[in-house]
Scaffold this motif. Structure first.
Motif, PDB file in Angstrom:
ATOM      1  N   THR A  80       0.832  -1.201   0.000  1.00 30.21           N
ATOM      2  CA  THR A  80       0.000   0.000   0.000  1.00 30.21           C
ATOM      3  C   THR A  80       0.866   1.250   0.000  1.00 30.21           C
ATOM      4  O   THR A  80       0.445   2.287  -0.512  1.00 30.21           O
ATOM      5  CB  THR A  80      -0.963   0.027   1.207  1.00 30.21           C
ATOM      6  OG1 THR A  80      -0.207  -0.062   2.418  1.00 30.21           O
ATOM      7  CG2 THR A  80      -1.955  -1.111   1.136  1.00 30.21           C
ATOM      8  N   GLN A  89       2.397   7.530   2.417  1.00 26.82           N
ATOM      9  CA  GLN A  89       2.087   6.435   3.348  1.00 26.82           C
ATOM     10  C   GLN A  89       2.674   6.726   4.724  1.00 26.82           C
ATOM     11  O   GLN A  89       2.009   6.556   5.743  1.00 26.82           O
ATOM     12  CB  GLN A  89       2.621   5.113   2.807  1.00 26.82           C
ATOM     13  CG  GLN A  89       2.393   3.929   3.723  1.00 26.82           C
ATOM     14  CD  GLN A  89       0.964   3.457   3.753  1.00 26.82           C
ATOM     15  OE1 GLN A  89       0.122   3.896   2.972  1.00 26.82           O
ATOM     16  NE2 GLN A  89       0.670   2.562   4.658  1.00 26.82           N
ATOM     17  N   LYS A  92       0.668   9.456   6.377  1.00 34.63           N
ATOM     18  CA  LYS A  92      -0.638   8.978   6.819  1.00 34.63           C
ATOM     19  C   LYS A  92      -0.513   8.037   8.017  1.00 34.63           C
ATOM     20  O   LYS A  92      -1.330   8.077   8.923  1.00 34.63           O
ATOM     21  CB  LYS A  92      -1.359   8.266   5.672  1.00 34.63           C
ATOM     22  CG  LYS A  92      -1.849   9.223   4.606  1.00 34.63           C
ATOM     23  CD  LYS A  92      -2.502   8.499   3.467  1.00 34.63           C
ATOM     24  CE  LYS A  92      -2.926   9.486   2.394  1.00 34.63           C
ATOM     25  NZ  LYS A  92      -3.522   8.826   1.244  1.00 34.63           N
ATOM     26  N   ARG A  98      -3.672   8.449  13.973  1.00 32.18           N
ATOM     27  CA  ARG A  98      -3.364   7.016  13.962  1.00 32.18           C
ATOM     28  C   ARG A  98      -1.936   6.703  14.378  1.00 32.18           C
ATOM     29  O   ARG A  98      -1.483   5.569  14.240  1.00 32.18           O
ATOM     30  CB  ARG A  98      -3.696   6.422  12.604  1.00 32.18           C
ATOM     31  CG  ARG A  98      -2.858   6.863  11.464  1.00 32.18           C
ATOM     32  CD  ARG A  98      -3.272   6.224  10.157  1.00 32.18           C
ATOM     33  NE  ARG A  98      -4.617   6.531   9.776  1.00 32.18           N
ATOM     34  CZ  ARG A  98      -4.968   7.553   9.006  1.00 32.18           C
ATOM     35  NH1 ARG A  98      -4.064   8.348   8.528  1.00 32.18           N
ATOM     36  NH2 ARG A  98      -6.220   7.771   8.708  1.00 32.18           N
ATOM     37  N   THR A 102      -0.507   2.886  14.768  1.00 27.40           N
ATOM     38  CA  THR A 102       0.558   2.470  13.853  1.00 27.40           C
ATOM     39  C   THR A 102       1.737   1.902  14.624  1.00 27.40           C
ATOM     40  O   THR A 102       2.254   0.829  14.288  1.00 27.40           O
ATOM     41  CB  THR A 102       1.040   3.667  12.998  1.00 27.40           C
ATOM     42  OG1 THR A 102      -0.046   4.134  12.211  1.00 27.40           O
ATOM     43  CG2 THR A 102       2.191   3.280  12.098  1.00 27.40           C
ATOM     44  N   THR A 140      -6.540  -0.349  10.674  1.00 25.95           N
ATOM     45  CA  THR A 140      -7.247  -0.236   9.399  1.00 25.95           C
ATOM     46  C   THR A 140      -8.480   0.653   9.541  1.00 25.95           C
ATOM     47  O   THR A 140      -8.778   1.445   8.640  1.00 25.95           O
ATOM     48  CB  THR A 140      -7.656  -1.632   8.896  1.00 25.95           C
ATOM     49  OG1 THR A 140      -6.480  -2.441   8.795  1.00 25.95           O
ATOM     50  CG2 THR A 140      -8.330  -1.565   7.550  1.00 25.95           C
ATOM     51  N   SER A 142      -8.781   3.181  11.247  1.00 29.55           N
ATOM     52  CA  SER A 142      -8.400   4.594  11.301  1.00 29.55           C
ATOM     53  C   SER A 142      -8.432   5.233   9.914  1.00 29.55           C
ATOM     54  O   SER A 142      -8.475   6.447   9.798  1.00 29.55           O
ATOM     55  CB  SER A 142      -7.012   4.754  11.933  1.00 29.55           C
ATOM     56  OG  SER A 142      -6.000   4.296  11.066  1.00 29.55           O
ATOM     57  N   TYR A 143      -8.404   4.417   8.859  1.00 25.05           N
ATOM     58  CA  TYR A 143      -8.478   4.935   7.490  1.00 25.05           C
ATOM     59  C   TYR A 143      -9.924   5.053   6.998  1.00 25.05           C
ATOM     60  O   TYR A 143     -10.176   5.675   5.980  1.00 25.05           O
ATOM     61  CB  TYR A 143      -7.690   4.038   6.527  1.00 25.05           C
ATOM     62  CG  TYR A 143      -6.203   4.205   6.664  1.00 25.05           C
ATOM     63  CD1 TYR A 143      -5.542   5.224   5.999  1.00 25.05           C
ATOM     64  CD2 TYR A 143      -5.460   3.360   7.471  1.00 25.05           C
ATOM     65  CE1 TYR A 143      -4.173   5.391   6.119  1.00 25.05           C
ATOM     66  CE2 TYR A 143      -4.093   3.519   7.597  1.00 25.05           C
ATOM     67  CZ  TYR A 143      -3.458   4.538   6.921  1.00 25.05           C
ATOM     68  OH  TYR A 143      -2.109   4.707   7.054  1.00 25.05           O
TER      69      TYR A 143
END
Length: 171
Positions: A80, A89, A92, A98, A102, A140, A142-143
């Motif tokens: 990703t 990435q 983010k 997040r 993470t 996930t 959080s997206y």
């Protein structure tokens, strides 16, 4: 002026994010697609091979599954990164909303992998693997816009809501 900005609250958070993102070079569209498809396929192939190792239903099979599953997750995470760009990435992933999920996700990937390779108790490996999956789901979500709020609200209204009949019987 830069020295004064670094002293302000929140400036150190940005500088850490910029340092992490500076490690990621920019890629062309074709390089991103090749990297994404390659990592995506390799990640799922490793996860599939790990799943096949569960057929043996032995402690070694479960440890092999955990190790291959974690490596597949890491490679999928990299895929990703290729898709949206490594710099994007990184930004983010370490965004304020997040950042902690993470870090916990990466720590759990490392812990599960190390415990699986250290040939520890299989129940410990499974317990840590379940925690890692839950952390991955939280990461996930959080997206997904309002994803975490929806799950928390659902859990509050179902799992953690006391049974009215049970409370009435206690009174």
């Amino acid at each position: 002026m830069k020295a004064i900005q670094n002293m302000l609250p929140g400036a150190q958070e940005e500088s850490v994010t910029e340092e992490v993102c500076a490690m990621c070079p920019s890629l062309t569209y074709q390089q991103r697609m090749i990297g994404f498809v390659g990592c995506f396929c390799l990640g799922y192939l490793l996860s599939f091979i790990g799943t096949l190792s569960l057929i043996s239903m032995t402690a070694d099979g479960i440890r092999n599954f955990a190790a291959l599953y974690v490596v597949g997750n890491i490679i999928a995470l990299c895929s990703t990164g290729f898709l949206v760009g490594p710099k994007s990435q990184c930004k983010k992933m370490f965004d304020k909303t997040r950042r902690y999920s993470t870090i916990l996700y990466i720590i759990m990937l490392i812990v599960v992998f190390a415990v699986a390779l250290a040939r520890q108790n299989v129940f410990l490996v499974l317990f840590l693997l379940i925690i890692q999956v839950l952390v991955a789901v939280w990461y996930t979500l959080s997206y997904v816009p309002f994803g975490r709020q929806a799950v928390v609200g659902c859990m509050q209204n179902t799992l953690f809501k006391p049974c009215p009949g049970a409370i009435a019987g206690m009174v």
